[in-house]
Design an enzyme around this catalytic site. Structure first.
Site, PDB file in Angstrom:
ATOM      1  N   CYS A 299       0.862  -1.185   0.000  1.00 41.75           N
ATOM      2  CA  CYS A 299       0.000   0.000   0.000  1.00 41.75           C
ATOM      3  C   CYS A 299       0.900   1.236   0.000  1.00 41.75           C
ATOM      4  O   CYS A 299       2.061   1.147  -0.421  1.00 41.75           O
ATOM      5  CB  CYS A 299      -0.965  -0.015   1.185  1.00 41.75           C
ATOM      6  SG  CYS A 299      -0.183  -0.005   2.813  1.00 41.75           S
TER       7      CYS A 299
ATOM      8  N   ASN B 120       2.259   1.497   4.391  1.00 42.10           N
ATOM      9  CA  ASN B 120       2.596   0.215   5.039  1.00 42.10           C
ATOM     10  C   ASN B 120       2.300   0.253   6.545  1.00 42.10           C
ATOM     11  O   ASN B 120       3.004  -0.380   7.337  1.00 42.10           O
ATOM     12  CB  ASN B 120       4.069  -0.176   4.779  1.00 42.10           C
ATOM     13  CG  ASN B 120       4.403  -1.618   5.145  1.00 42.10           C
ATOM     14  OD1 ASN B 120       5.522  -1.898   5.580  1.00 42.10           O
ATOM     15  ND2 ASN B 120       3.480  -2.547   4.996  1.00 42.10           N
TER      16      ASN B 120
ATOM     17  N   CYS C 113      -1.413   0.689   7.384  1.00 48.14           N
ATOM     18  CA  CYS C 113      -2.841   0.335   7.476  1.00 48.14           C
ATOM     19  C   CYS C 113      -3.177  -0.892   6.632  1.00 48.14           C
ATOM     20  O   CYS C 113      -3.291  -2.008   7.143  1.00 48.14           O
ATOM     21  CB  CYS C 113      -3.732   1.508   7.049  1.00 48.14           C
ATOM     22  SG  CYS C 113      -3.650   2.934   8.160  1.00 48.14           S
ATOM     23  N   ARG C 114      -3.358  -0.704   5.326  1.00 48.00           N
ATOM     24  CA  ARG C 114      -3.930  -1.765   4.492  1.00 48.00           C
ATOM     25  C   ARG C 114      -3.017  -2.952   4.260  1.00 48.00           C
ATOM     26  O   ARG C 114      -3.445  -4.107   4.423  1.00 48.00           O
ATOM     27  CB  ARG C 114      -4.351  -1.171   3.129  1.00 48.00           C
ATOM     28  CG  ARG C 114      -5.489  -0.185   3.249  1.00 48.00           C
ATOM     29  CD  ARG C 114      -5.627   0.633   1.973  1.00 48.00           C
ATOM     30  NE  ARG C 114      -4.485   1.532   1.796  1.00 48.00           N
ATOM     31  CZ  ARG C 114      -4.287   2.315   0.760  1.00 48.00           C
ATOM     32  NH1 ARG C 114      -5.145   2.271  -0.255  1.00 48.00           N
ATOM     33  NH2 ARG C 114      -3.237   3.107   0.694  1.00 48.00           N
ATOM     34  N   SER C 115      -1.760  -2.706   3.872  1.00 47.25           N
ATOM     35  CA  SER C 115      -0.923  -3.876   3.520  1.00 47.25           C
ATOM     36  C   SER C 115      -0.487  -4.703   4.733  1.00 47.25           C
ATOM     37  O   SER C 115      -0.482  -5.940   4.637  1.00 47.25           O
ATOM     38  CB  SER C 115       0.265  -3.483   2.634  1.00 47.25           C
ATOM     39  OG  SER C 115       1.133  -2.600   3.279  1.00 47.25           O
TER      40      SER C 115
ATOM     41  N   ASP D  73      -7.953   4.013   0.886  1.00 46.88           N
ATOM     42  CA  ASP D  73      -7.054   4.408   1.966  1.00 46.88           C
ATOM     43  C   ASP D  73      -7.888   4.878   3.163  1.00 46.88           C
ATOM     44  O   ASP D  73      -8.623   5.857   3.052  1.00 46.88           O
ATOM     45  CB  ASP D  73      -6.186   5.545   1.413  1.00 46.88           C
ATOM     46  CG  ASP D  73      -5.247   6.109   2.437  1.00 46.88           C
ATOM     47  OD1 ASP D  73      -5.299   5.672   3.593  1.00 46.88           O
ATOM     48  OD2 ASP D  73      -4.461   6.991   2.057  1.00 46.88           O
TER      49      ASP D  73
HETATM   50  P1  4NP Z   1      -1.799   2.788   4.129  1.00 48.08           P
HETATM   51  O1  4NP Z   1      -2.478   4.128   4.693  1.00 48.08           O
HETATM   52  O2  4NP Z   1      -1.246   3.139   2.763  1.00 48.08           O
HETATM   53  O3  4NP Z   1      -2.936   1.838   4.041  1.00 48.08           O
HETATM   54  O4  4NP Z   1      -0.726   2.379   5.109  1.00 48.08           O
HETATM   55  C1  4NP Z   1      -1.817   5.346   4.738  1.00 48.08           C
HETATM   56  C2  4NP Z   1      -1.000   5.649   5.789  1.00 48.08           C
HETATM   57  C3  4NP Z   1      -0.373   6.875   5.840  1.00 48.08           C
HETATM   58  C4  4NP Z   1      -0.573   7.805   4.825  1.00 48.08           C
HETATM   59  C5  4NP Z   1      -1.397   7.490   3.775  1.00 48.08           C
HETATM   60  C6  4NP Z   1      -2.004   6.257   3.716  1.00 48.08           C
HETATM   61  N1  4NP Z   1       0.044   9.069   4.896  1.00 48.08           N
HETATM   62  O5  4NP Z   1      -0.169   9.891   3.986  1.00 48.08           O
HETATM   63  O6  4NP Z   1       0.818   9.335   5.832  1.00 48.08           O
END
Ligand code: 4NP
Length: 164
Positions: free
Chosen positions: A11, A14, A16-18, A131
């Site tokens: 993702c 790294n 939340c989703r992945s 996201d």
């Molecule tokens: P992830 O979520 O891609 O599922 O880990 C996010 C975590 C942090 C951010 C964006 C998405 N950020 O912009 O900091």
């Protein structure tokens, strides 16, 4: 990874989703008694959160559903594209960045959207896991549902494609 199948979930951050997909896929493989057949990891396309633990909202949502998460965020590298058999992107932004990282070269891994393994999502052409980072609490439950359905599909797909 000749005998084991490598699966890398990707993702943006790294956190939340992945890492959730990594934990859910591992949990399903353990329940099916086939975890030993896999190398399961996750990474982000960005360097925003390197070294951090998963987002507490993701961890709490997973814990409520009996899935334990343990991960330290890292950024994907070009070498990952040859080390893993499946590189599994959460959204189109991730997918495009991974393809760019491949640099047009032939790579070992097959690049797929996670939700392409969820027949209900693929049918409506909705292949993104959104996201949840900037959204409300409901988003984390929705993401967990999507990830769980698609990981089930991915595990079944690999067990069919690569029988012992
Ligand atoms: P992830 O979520 O891609 O599922 O880990 C996010 C975590 C942090 C951010 C964006 C998405 N950020 O912009 O900091």
């Amino acid at each position: 990874m000749s005998e084991q199948t490598g699966v890398l979930f990707v993702c943006l951050g790294n956190i939340c989703r992945s890492p959730l997909a990594e934990a859910v896929f591992r949990d399903l493989a353990e329940r099916d008694g086939v975890a030993g057949r896999f190398v399961i990891e996750s990474a982000g396309t960005s360097n925003y959160h390197i070294g951090e633990q998963p987002d507490s909202r993701t961890v709490e949502t997973a814990a409520r559903r009996g899935v334990r998460m343990s991960h330290e965020a890292r950024q994907i590298t070009a070498e990952d594209l040859d080390r893993f058999d499946y590189v599994v992107a959460m959204d189109a932004g991730n997918f495009g960045r991974i393809r760019k990282l491949a640099g047009g070269a032939e790579r070992r891994s097959e690049l797929r959207f996670l939700r392409s393994f969820d027949a209900s999502a693929a049918a409506v052409d909705d292949l993104e896991v959104p996201d949840p980072y900037f959204g409300g609490a409901d988003g984390f439950d929705d993401v967990h549902d999507m990830v769980e359905r698609a990981c089930r599909g991915l595990l079944d797909h690999i067990m069919t494609e690569r029988p012992l």
